[in-house]
Scaffold this active site. Structure first.
Site, PDB file in Angstrom:
ATOM      1  N   SER A 282       0.677  -1.078   0.002  1.00 29.66           N
ATOM      2  CA  SER A 282       0.045   0.126  -0.090  1.00 29.66           C
ATOM      3  C   SER A 282       0.801   1.239  -0.137  1.00 29.66           C
ATOM      4  O   SER A 282       0.307   2.454  -0.273  1.00 29.66           O
ATOM      5  CB  SER A 282      -1.038   0.090   1.193  1.00 29.66           C
ATOM      6  OG  SER A 282      -0.137  -0.367   2.461  1.00 29.66           O
TER       7      SER A 282
ATOM      8  N   GLU B 247      -8.936  -9.811   4.116  1.00 27.93           N
ATOM      9  CA  GLU B 247      -9.346  -8.478   3.870  1.00 27.93           C
ATOM     10  C   GLU B 247     -10.568  -8.254   3.179  1.00 27.93           C
ATOM     11  O   GLU B 247     -11.160  -9.034   2.359  1.00 27.93           O
ATOM     12  CB  GLU B 247      -8.199  -7.880   2.754  1.00 27.93           C
ATOM     13  CG  GLU B 247      -8.540  -6.375   2.588  1.00 27.93           C
ATOM     14  CD  GLU B 247      -7.244  -5.721   1.907  1.00 27.93           C
ATOM     15  OE1 GLU B 247      -6.373  -6.246   1.791  1.00 27.93           O
ATOM     16  OE2 GLU B 247      -7.576  -4.646   1.547  1.00 27.93           O
TER      17      GLU B 247
HETATM   18  O1  KIV Z   1      -0.327  -3.434   1.751  1.00 24.60           O
HETATM   19  C1  KIV Z   1      -1.078  -3.316   2.836  1.00 24.60           C
HETATM   20  O2  KIV Z   1      -0.967  -2.189   3.460  1.00 24.60           O
HETATM   21  C2  KIV Z   1      -1.850  -4.574   3.154  1.00 24.60           C
HETATM   22  C3  KIV Z   1      -2.796  -4.545   4.125  1.00 24.60           C
HETATM   23  C4  KIV Z   1      -4.012  -3.605   3.665  1.00 24.60           C
HETATM   24  C5  KIV Z   1      -3.125  -5.587   4.933  1.00 24.60           C
HETATM   25  O3  KIV Z   1      -1.738  -5.609   2.367  1.00 24.60           O
END
Ligand code: KIV
Length: 272
Positions: A53, A190
């Site tokens: 993310s 998720e």
């Molecule tokens: O990349 C991320 O932040 C994630 C979370 C949403 C679990 O995989």
């Protein structure tokens, strides 16, 4: 042992397993840089996820797909340098493990060597099981990720709740069991129905960490910038904001601009 002493104990995958066994919930947050990771670790978080993310939050991309292995390593190494206690998990980015299990192992080894993180995470079920086994056989702990898997956004087309239909729910349960059998130390679920997530957490012996998956799982994860309220645009139902940093930072920056323009800053005491 006092709570304060216990907080200093390094969190390992074994500790997470004990927490599940003792019904102690696991608190996990993302972090991508040294300064915030230091605060999050010192506050006592159990697991820090250097999530892909970062592609959205740090780089402003619309999806998680563009972030590269070297960029993940830059974020991962920055976080690891800040952390004393939390277990650090680094995401394998899109395109670095889907090809075959040899590619997956090479990518995981590069992350472990160049970040000194504790583990890696990858998205998917049956289709990544061979890679999971190969990475684990090299001594690298792996966390799975099922449900909404943002690296497959172009396959699904939307970020809506997953596994609402029976067939998809059945596949998710099967995948969770496969990941556990392959040796994953935990799984992120998720954006799936709370009842389904609770069922998975009950059936599996490894910790299940939810994001938008209800309270019946073994722990929760949120994106740090979302829960701190830095990001104003993203408001899914599962997100609880613990602060409004957007407003706080805007206020601070506005105050600075005003002080510079009016020559209130720097004062006599703030110069040499
Ligand atoms: O990349 C991320 O932040 C994630 C979370 C949403 C679990 O995989």
């Amino acid at each position: 042992m006092s709570v304060a002493m216990n907080r200093q104990k390094k969190v390992t995958t074994h500790v997470l397993s004990e927490m599940k066994h003792n019904k102690e919930k696991i608190a996990m947050l993302t972090a991508y840089d040294y300064s915030l990771a230091k605060i999050v670790d010192q506050a006592g978080i159990d697991v820090i996820l250097v999530g892909d993310s970062a592609s959205n939050v740090m780089a402003g991309w619309e999806t998680t797909l563009p972030i590269t292995l070297d960029q993940m390593i830059y974020h991962g190494a920055s976080v690891v340098r800040a952390v004393n206690r939390a277990l650090v998990v680094v995401d394998l980015p899109f395109g670095t493990y889907q090809g075959n299990s040899k590619e997956a192992l090479t990518s995981a080894i590069k992350i472990m060597k160049e970040t000194a993180a504790d583990s890696v995470k990858l998205e998917g079920g049956a289709e990544v099981v061979e890679s999971v086994k190969r990475i684990i056989s090299a001594g690298i702990p792996v966390m799975g990720h099922l449900g909404l898997t943002p690296q497959s956004i172009h396959k699904f087309g939307t970020y809506t709740v997953r596994a609402k239909q029976e067939e998809e729910a059945k596949k998710l349960i099967e995948d969770a069991h496969l990941l556990q059998e392959a040796g994953c130390f935990g799984i992120v679920l998720e954006k799936i129905p709370a009842k389904l997530a609770e069922q998975v957490a009950k059936e599996l012996t490894i910790p299940i960490i939810g994001i938008g998956a209800g309270s019946g799982v073994d722990g929760q994860v949120l994106v740090l910038h979302d829960m701190l309220g830095i990001n104003q645009e993203f408001s899914p139902r599962f997100l609880r904001r613990y602060h409004n940093l957007f407003a706080e930072i805007t206020g601070a920056v506005s105050g600075y601009i005003e002080d510079v323009k009016s020559v209130d800053f720097p004062s006599d005491r703030e110069q040499y």
